[in-house]
Enzyme design. Structure first.
Site, PDB file in Angstrom:
ATOM      1  N   ILE A  79       0.875  -1.169   0.000  1.00 54.09           N
ATOM      2  CA  ILE A  79       0.000   0.000   0.000  1.00 54.09           C
ATOM      3  C   ILE A  79       0.913   1.221   0.000  1.00 54.09           C
ATOM      4  O   ILE A  79       1.893   1.273   0.735  1.00 54.09           O
ATOM      5  CB  ILE A  79      -1.010  -0.033   1.178  1.00 54.09           C
ATOM      6  CG1 ILE A  79      -1.749   1.280   1.328  1.00 54.09           C
ATOM      7  CG2 ILE A  79      -0.408  -0.419   2.476  1.00 54.09           C
ATOM      8  CD1 ILE A  79      -3.033   1.123   2.114  1.00 54.09           C
ATOM      9  N   ALA A  80       0.617   2.144  -0.885  1.00 53.77           N
ATOM     10  CA  ALA A  80       1.479   3.328  -0.994  1.00 53.77           C
ATOM     11  C   ALA A  80       0.672   4.528  -1.461  1.00 53.77           C
ATOM     12  O   ALA A  80      -0.268   4.396  -2.252  1.00 53.77           O
ATOM     13  CB  ALA A  80       2.612   3.066  -1.981  1.00 53.77           C
ATOM     14  N   GLU A 113       2.431  -7.486   6.775  1.00 55.43           N
ATOM     15  CA  GLU A 113       3.720  -7.342   7.444  1.00 55.43           C
ATOM     16  C   GLU A 113       4.199  -5.914   7.255  1.00 55.43           C
ATOM     17  O   GLU A 113       4.062  -5.360   6.172  1.00 55.43           O
ATOM     18  CB  GLU A 113       4.763  -8.264   6.800  1.00 55.43           C
ATOM     19  CG  GLU A 113       4.676  -9.675   7.288  1.00 55.43           C
ATOM     20  CD  GLU A 113       4.700 -10.661   6.145  1.00 55.43           C
ATOM     21  OE1 GLU A 113       4.996 -10.258   5.008  1.00 55.43           O
ATOM     22  OE2 GLU A 113       4.397 -11.826   6.390  1.00 55.43           O
ATOM     23  N   ASN A 118       8.686   1.328  10.651  1.00 53.61           N
ATOM     24  CA  ASN A 118       7.742   2.122   9.859  1.00 53.61           C
ATOM     25  C   ASN A 118       6.557   2.574  10.723  1.00 53.61           C
ATOM     26  O   ASN A 118       5.443   2.068  10.612  1.00 53.61           O
ATOM     27  CB  ASN A 118       7.265   1.304   8.650  1.00 53.61           C
ATOM     28  CG  ASN A 118       6.541   2.155   7.617  1.00 53.61           C
ATOM     29  OD1 ASN A 118       6.196   3.307   7.880  1.00 53.61           O
ATOM     30  ND2 ASN A 118       6.296   1.574   6.452  1.00 53.61           N
ATOM     31  N   TYR A 125      -2.435   1.474  10.421  1.00 57.35           N
ATOM     32  CA  TYR A 125      -3.032   0.150  10.593  1.00 57.35           C
ATOM     33  C   TYR A 125      -3.692   0.025  11.977  1.00 57.35           C
ATOM     34  O   TYR A 125      -4.777  -0.536  12.090  1.00 57.35           O
ATOM     35  CB  TYR A 125      -1.981  -0.944  10.396  1.00 57.35           C
ATOM     36  CG  TYR A 125      -1.381  -0.980   9.009  1.00 57.35           C
ATOM     37  CD1 TYR A 125      -2.195  -0.859   7.879  1.00 57.35           C
ATOM     38  CD2 TYR A 125      -0.018  -1.134   8.813  1.00 57.35           C
ATOM     39  CE1 TYR A 125      -1.646  -0.888   6.609  1.00 57.35           C
ATOM     40  CE2 TYR A 125       0.533  -1.164   7.535  1.00 57.35           C
ATOM     41  CZ  TYR A 125      -0.294  -1.032   6.442  1.00 57.35           C
ATOM     42  OH  TYR A 125       0.258  -1.066   5.194  1.00 57.35           O
TER      43      TYR A 125
HETATM   44  C1  LIG Z   1       1.492   4.422   4.880  1.00 54.01           C
HETATM   45  C2  LIG Z   1       0.907   5.352   3.820  1.00 54.01           C
HETATM   46  C3  LIG Z   1       0.295   4.507   2.697  1.00 54.01           C
HETATM   47  C4  LIG Z   1      -0.172   6.215   4.462  1.00 54.01           C
HETATM   48  O1  LIG Z   1      -0.786   6.964   3.432  1.00 54.01           O
HETATM   49  P1  LIG Z   1      -1.325   8.439   3.688  1.00 54.01           P
HETATM   50  O2  LIG Z   1      -2.185   8.810   2.545  1.00 54.01           O
HETATM   51  O3  LIG Z   1      -0.166   9.321   3.993  1.00 54.01           O
HETATM   52  O4  LIG Z   1      -2.191   8.204   5.016  1.00 54.01           O
HETATM   53  P2  LIG Z   1      -3.434   9.039   5.542  1.00 54.01           P
HETATM   54  O5  LIG Z   1      -3.306  10.465   5.164  1.00 54.01           O
HETATM   55  O6  LIG Z   1      -4.674   8.344   5.150  1.00 54.01           O
HETATM   56  O7  LIG Z   1      -3.167   8.913   7.113  1.00 54.01           O
HETATM   57  C5  LIG Z   1      -3.935   8.103   7.921  1.00 54.01           C
HETATM   58  C6  LIG Z   1      -3.273   7.929   9.273  1.00 54.01           C
HETATM   59  O8  LIG Z   1      -2.014   7.279   9.158  1.00 54.01           O
HETATM   60  C7  LIG Z   1      -1.121   7.773  10.165  1.00 54.01           C
HETATM   61  N1  LIG Z   1      -0.021   8.471   9.486  1.00 54.01           N
HETATM   62  C8  LIG Z   1       0.183   8.547   8.136  1.00 54.01           C
HETATM   63  N2  LIG Z   1       1.304   9.245   7.877  1.00 54.01           N
HETATM   64  C9  LIG Z   1       1.820   9.612   9.075  1.00 54.01           C
HETATM   65  C10 LIG Z   1       2.976  10.352   9.457  1.00 54.01           C
HETATM   66  N3  LIG Z   1       3.824  10.865   8.552  1.00 54.01           N
HETATM   67  N4  LIG Z   1       3.192  10.526  10.768  1.00 54.01           N
HETATM   68  C11 LIG Z   1       2.360  10.031  11.688  1.00 54.01           C
HETATM   69  N5  LIG Z   1       1.234   9.334  11.379  1.00 54.01           N
HETATM   70  C12 LIG Z   1       0.975   9.118  10.100  1.00 54.01           C
HETATM   71  C13 LIG Z   1      -1.931   8.746  10.993  1.00 54.01           C
HETATM   72  O9  LIG Z   1      -2.556   8.014  12.016  1.00 54.01           O
HETATM   73  C14 LIG Z   1      -2.945   9.209   9.976  1.00 54.01           C
HETATM   74  O10 LIG Z   1      -4.119   9.702  10.540  1.00 54.01           O
HETATM   75  P3  LIG Z   1      -4.194  11.262  10.964  1.00 54.01           P
HETATM   76  O11 LIG Z   1      -3.650  12.055   9.814  1.00 54.01           O
HETATM   77  O12 LIG Z   1      -5.650  11.449  11.212  1.00 54.01           O
HETATM   78  O13 LIG Z   1      -3.342  11.346  12.176  1.00 54.01           O
HETATM   79  C15 LIG Z   1       1.991   6.307   3.243  1.00 54.01           C
HETATM   80  O14 LIG Z   1       2.630   6.960   4.313  1.00 54.01           O
HETATM   81  C16 LIG Z   1       3.032   5.605   2.400  1.00 54.01           C
HETATM   82  O15 LIG Z   1       2.860   5.421   1.193  1.00 54.01           O
HETATM   83  N6  LIG Z   1       4.164   5.212   3.037  1.00 54.01           N
HETATM   84  C17 LIG Z   1       5.248   4.552   2.340  1.00 54.01           C
HETATM   85  C18 LIG Z   1       4.892   3.163   1.945  1.00 54.01           C
HETATM   86  C19 LIG Z   1       4.600   2.281   3.122  1.00 54.01           C
HETATM   87  O16 LIG Z   1       5.255   2.377   4.144  1.00 54.01           O
HETATM   88  N7  LIG Z   1       3.603   1.425   2.976  1.00 54.01           N
HETATM   89  C20 LIG Z   1       3.219   0.489   3.979  1.00 54.01           C
HETATM   90  C21 LIG Z   1       4.079  -0.703   3.870  1.00 54.01           C
HETATM   91  S1  LIG Z   1       3.477  -1.981   4.957  1.00 54.01           S
END
Ligand SMILES: CC(C)(COP(=O)(O)OP(=O)(O)OC[C@H]1O[C@@H](n2cnc3c(N)ncnc32)[C@H](O)[C@@H]1OP(=O)(O)O)[C@@H](O)C(=O)NCCC(=O)NCCS
Length: 155
Positions: A79-80, A113, A118, A125
């Site tokens: 998921i990204a 996983e 991270n 999650y």
């Molecule tokens: C994980 C990921 C998909 C989240 O996507 P996103 O669009 O940024 O997430 P959202 O905006 O929907 O955030 C939802 C919640 O995630 C958490 N979160 C996401 N980014 C965060 C950050 N930089 N710091 C702290 N909490 C974070 C928070 O709880 C957030 O809720 P809030 O904003 O109400 O506090 C994104 O950070 C990503 O692509 N990361 C790199 C790839 C990765 O690590 N994938 C998972 C591999 S298992």
């Protein structure tokens, strides 16, 4: 330009080969050990267990997620969200849709996983009710980091 919350303007679709180039650009920009492009092709064309979705903001692909439907469980593979729009609800929209699909398919739970380090991913999650259930030691080839196994009960 003001801050814009994308949250209500993100829609999802099932991923097809037409989305591959954009998805792969995000993959390369996101992961330290990215998949090969061919891995996505196989998922989309050969793997009958695979369910992949993309997230759009307007015409732009801004994220994706996938899982395998194994017996009655979902196994999230990736998921990204694209870097420039992180923390604006893309990940949330993708996960919600995946959980909806899991529900439609009457899965009893969903697992994934995540790298121990991270914290951002673990936070999202946890927010969705996933619980850490175990570790796979030295799971990631690059850093030898442990993987945290998370599980969300859907029963
Ligand atoms: C994980 C990921 C998909 C989240 O996507 P996103 O669009 O940024 O997430 P959202 O905006 O929907 O955030 C939802 C919640 O995630 C958490 N979160 C996401 N980014 C965060 C950050 N930089 N710091 C702290 N909490 C974070 C928070 O709880 C957030 O809720 P809030 O904003 O109400 O506090 C994104 O950070 C990503 O692509 N990361 C790199 C790839 C990765 O690590 N994938 C998972 C591999 S298992």
């Amino acid at each position: 330009m003001g801050y814009m919350n994308l949250n209500n303007n993100i829609r999802t679709e099932y991923m097809t080969l037409a989305h591959l180039e954009d998805v792969y650009a995000i993959e390369l920009d996101t992961f330290s050990i990215p998949w090969e492009k061919e891995d996505f092709v196989k998922e989309l064309t050969e793997n009958k267990l695979a369910i992949y979705i993309v997230a759009f903001f307007g015409d732009e692909i801004v994220g994706y997620g996938g899982m395998w439907h194994i017996v009655n469980e979902g196994h999230i593979t990736n998921i990204a969200a694209t870097k420039k729009y992180r923390r604006q609800g893309i990940g949330t929209t993708i996960l919600k849709r995946m959980l909806e699909i899991a529900d439609e398919k009457e899965m009893i739970g969903i697992t994934l996983e995540v790298r121990m380090g991270n914290a951002d991913a673990m936070r999202i999650y946890s927010k969705f009710g996933f619980k850490a259930e175990g570790l796979r030691k030295n799971y990631y080839a690059d850093t030898k980091e442990d993987a945290v196994i998370m599980w969300k009960d859907l029963t």
